[in-house]
Motif scaffolding. Structure first.
Motif, mmCIF file in Angstrom:
data_model
loop_
_atom_site.group_PDB
_atom_site.id
_atom_site.type_symbol
_atom_site.label_atom_id
_atom_site.label_comp_id
_atom_site.label_asym_id
_atom_site.label_seq_id
_atom_site.Cartn_x
_atom_site.Cartn_y
_atom_site.Cartn_z
ATOM 1 N N VAL A 100 -4.014 4.732 -0.687
ATOM 2 C CA VAL A 100 -4.344 3.521 -1.078
ATOM 3 C C VAL A 100 -4.380 2.222 -0.139
ATOM 4 N N LYS A 101 -5.619 1.555 0.051
ATOM 5 C CA LYS A 101 -5.867 0.655 0.911
ATOM 6 C C LYS A 101 -6.242 -0.516 0.135
ATOM 7 N N ILE A 102 -5.534 -1.683 0.226
ATOM 8 C CA ILE A 102 -5.791 -2.930 -0.249
ATOM 9 C C ILE A 102 -6.956 -3.729 0.335
ATOM 10 N N GLU A 103 -7.813 -4.186 -0.247
ATOM 11 C CA GLU A 103 -8.944 -5.062 0.228
ATOM 12 C C GLU A 103 -8.733 -6.453 0.300
ATOM 13 N N GLU A 114 0.821 -1.287 0.156
ATOM 14 C CA GLU A 114 -0.091 0.021 0.029
ATOM 15 C C GLU A 114 0.875 1.208 0.096
ATOM 16 N N ASN A 166 -8.471 -2.523 -4.533
ATOM 17 C CA ASN A 166 -8.371 -1.489 -3.546
ATOM 18 C C ASN A 166 -9.757 -1.237 -2.882
#
Length: 298
Positions: free
Chosen positions: A39-42, A28, A67
């Protein structure tokens, strides 16, 4: 750098460690530094490239993630020269787009894709270590940028094509020779030299200082990692030798035909050495661009 501050190479980390959700912050951080937005990775998504195999020593290493906005992010590490690399980048992005929309869905379900390519070989001409590409539509006569009406949340809004079309980042690691003073330079220093500042505040790298320490690996992991590094050193030596011999042959001939022949012989020598090292035929094809028939004749 002290032994207890030795950090693991990024390509190894991507293969073995950064797929763990607890380590998403490292990836991220890199994406945040590149794109300029948090950015946040889901979740990680399956792709052909993230399947490990016993023969995968030098092949590309890629992660496909989603994301929190539903956008697709492809992070690819390429250690050896790949013919038609730009075409493969385009193919990878196109495949990601089509994989994530079902037949019958409306086109507003098409997801934006970011393609981040970390290269450890000479892609071609260019003096920078970071290149960014995106799609814009420019008026042929007016030179203005096209904006398009779109309907979102029951409202008509103006959007530009680059908000929808894929974006590409090419990081040419070997071209970085600067003192690391900015966040992206700190990332390049890590990618090339495995160095991270003790007082870094750069997104991703402060997490990497805890997550990617060599001494925190198990004995088994360290042995595997050391073998990986030895393989890379041997491979780089083989490729460098082939390049020098090819250039020398070309200079000796002094003609375009001589240079072409020198390059061809250099590639053949590379393939022969890689075959001697025990690499699989598919790996040698990817590293040299030769056909299976040519390799089998060596």
């Amino acid at each position: 750098m002290e032994v207890n501050n030795k950090y693991i190479r990024f390509d190894w980390a991507v293969k073995r460690m950064l797929r763990d959700k607890a380590n998403f912050a490292v990836l991220e951080g890199l994406i945040t530094v590149l794109t300029g937005e948090v950015v946040k990775i889901e979740e990680l998504l399956e792709s052909e490239g993230n399947q490990e195999s016993s023969s995968d020593k030098f092949n590309r290493v890629d992660i496909k993630a989603k994301n929190v906005k539903g956008e697709i992010i492809i992070v690819e590490v390429q250690l050896t020269r790949q013919l038609y690399f730009l075409q493969r980048m385009l193919y990878g992005v196109s495949k990601a787009i089509t994989e994530h929309i079902d037949i019958g869905q409306k086109y507003d379900e098409v997801k934006k894709v970011y393609s981040i390519n970390i290269l450890y070989f000479d892609l071609g001409k260019g003096s920078d270590y970071l290149y960014h590409g995106k799609t814009v539509f420019t008026g042929v006569h007016t030179n203005d940028l096209l904006e398009v009406n779109t309907k979102e949340a029951k409202e008509l809004r103006m959007r530009v094509p680059q908000d929808i079309f894929p974006e590409y980042y090419i990081i040419r690691v070997n071209e970085f020779n600067s003192v690391a003073t900015t966040p992206i330079e700190e990332w390049l220093d890590y990618l090339k030299n495995n160095r991270i500042k003790d007082d870094t505040s750069t997104p991703g790298l402060k997490e990497a200082r805890q997550k990617l320490l060599y001494m925190t690996m198990s004995d088994k992991e360290r042995r595997a990692y050391d073998e990986h590094m030895d393989d890379i050193m041997v491979q780089n030596d083989v490729l460098d030798t082939a390049k020098m011999e090819g250039r020398a042959e070309g200079r000796a001939e002094g003609r375009a035909e001589g240079r072409a022949e020198g390059r061809a012989e250099g590639i053949m020598l590379t393939a022969k050495n890689l075959k001697t090292m025990g690499l699989s035929i598919p790996d040698i094809i990817k590293a040299t661009g030769l056909s299976e028939e040519d390799i089998m004749k060596l």
